[in-house]
Write a protein that holds these residues in place. Structure first.
Motif, short mmCIF file in Angstrom:
data_model
loop_
_atom_site.label_atom_id
_atom_site.label_comp_id
_atom_site.label_asym_id
_atom_site.label_seq_id
_atom_site.Cartn_x
_atom_site.Cartn_y
_atom_site.Cartn_z
N GLY A 66 -3.55 -15.76 2.45
CA GLY A 66 -4.17 -14.38 2.71
C GLY A 66 -3.79 -14.43 4.49
N GLU A 67 -2.69 -15.00 4.82
CA GLU A 67 -2.04 -14.97 5.94
C GLU A 67 -1.14 -13.52 6.33
OE1 GLU A 67 1.29 -16.88 9.11
OE2 GLU A 67 0.71 -18.03 7.29
N ILE A 68 -1.49 -12.74 7.24
CA ILE A 68 -0.50 -11.68 7.56
C ILE A 68 0.68 -12.04 7.93
CG2 ILE A 68 -0.32 -9.63 8.76
CD1 ILE A 68 -3.16 -9.07 8.60
N ILE A 69 1.92 -11.96 7.11
CA ILE A 69 3.34 -12.03 7.61
C ILE A 69 3.85 -11.13 8.69
CG2 ILE A 69 5.66 -12.48 6.86
CD1 ILE A 69 3.39 -14.45 5.39
N TRP A 70 3.69 -9.84 8.22
CA TRP A 70 4.20 -8.60 9.26
C TRP A 70 3.28 -7.38 8.91
CZ3 TRP A 70 5.15 -4.63 6.48
CH2 TRP A 70 6.01 -4.74 5.11
N SER A 71 3.40 -6.62 9.88
CA SER A 71 2.76 -5.38 9.94
C SER A 71 3.50 -4.12 10.43
CB SER A 71 1.40 -5.23 10.78
OG SER A 71 0.29 -6.17 10.14
N ASN A 72 3.63 -2.79 9.44
CA ASN A 72 4.39 -1.88 10.16
C ASN A 72 3.47 -0.69 10.21
OD1 ASN A 72 6.02 0.67 10.00
ND2 ASN A 72 7.60 -0.71 9.59
N ASN A 73 3.34 -0.26 11.65
CA ASN A 73 2.25 0.71 11.84
C ASN A 73 2.51 2.11 11.65
OD1 ASN A 73 0.43 -1.14 12.87
ND2 ASN A 73 1.61 -1.20 14.98
N MET A 74 3.91 2.33 11.06
CA MET A 74 4.39 3.58 10.50
C MET A 74 4.24 4.65 11.55
SD MET A 74 2.87 3.29 6.56
CE MET A 74 3.61 5.05 6.15
N THR A 75 4.74 4.36 12.59
CA THR A 75 4.55 5.57 13.77
C THR A 75 4.98 6.97 13.27
OG1 THR A 75 5.50 3.55 15.23
CG2 THR A 75 5.87 6.17 15.97
#
Length: 246
Positions: A66-75
């Protein structure tokens, strides 16, 4: 509690992504990624990553922890729902028969797996498509669909097809009244077509092909078959218009 990847069912509701055990429903982990009103789209890769997207952001989550590896905020994509597809991590093709195996042609062919150099996620929202590197979360390219408006696009990715002269994987993106054919690796526009000039009726598009339908034959949930996020967006637009009238 011990478990393997095959024991896990991924569920997403009320802003959380849950991993539950298929045997008895035990919650293995939970991760908050969005507001409670969000519709979360999810995808599980064959290398144990959960891709979860909502309110204009896409996240990669470790399937086992369940660890978040990465996030992309889709600018630039706002805070709408997001539909997601991904290129495969590998393809399979029949092995060539050796000369001494010619008499075995009646047997089913053997297959080998060909690993892809780079796996790509295509996240669609607010009239556009964003390609994300599967491993790093970096943005590779962005395509704003002309005439796509604020609709939530849907996409299909198909493998190379030598018969049709296609050497690369293509992404077909439908938004509003138009369909766009893009090179999945580069975002290059191969062709586009407008399907309707009618200003009345619903502008939510669904897509299907023989290949994509074959993959979805095991009753897997997909935006094109179950456009729940589009329905939510339609209600939100109606409420917004009613607010302006007050």
């Amino acid at each position: 509690m011990e478990f393997t990847r095959d024991d896990i069912l991924i569920c997403a509701v009320k802003g959380y992504v849950y991993a539950i055990h298929k045997k008895d429903g035990t919650i293995l982990w939970e991760k908050y990624i969005a507001i409670r009103a969000a519709v979360i789209s999810v995808y599980v890769s064959d290398n144990d990553r959960v891709i979860a997207a909502a309110v204009g952001a896409t996240h990669s989550i470790d399937l086992m922890t369940g660890e978040i590896i990465w996030s992309n905020n889709m600018t630039g994509f706002g805070y709408s729902e997001v539909s997601i597809v991904a290129t495969p991590s590998g393809t399979v093709k029949p092995l060539q028969l050796l000369e001494d195996e010619v008499d075995k042609l009646y047997l089913p062919p053997h297959y080998e797996t060909v690993t892809q150099d780079q796996q790509i996620i295509i996240a669609c929202s607010k009239g556009g498509a964003l390609a994300i590197d599967f491993n790093t979360g970096d943005t590779l390219w962005q395509y704003d669909c002309p005439g796509g408006g604020y609709n939530i696009p849907v996409a299909i990715i198909e493998p190379p097809n030598q018969k049709l002269g296609r050497q690369t994987q293509l992404a077909y993106v439908g938004s509003g009244r138009c369909v766009y054919c893009l090179d999945a690796r580069t975002g290059y526009l191969v062709w586009s077509v407008s399907l309707s000039w009618n200003v009345l009726g619903s502008g939510y598009m669904t897509l299907a092909s023989p290949w994509s339908s074959k993959l979805a034959a095991e009753t897997n949930t997909a935006f094109s078959q179950n456009p729940s996020a589009q329905a939510a967006n339609k209600k939100r637009t109606k409420d917004k218009n009613n607010d302006h009238k007050k």
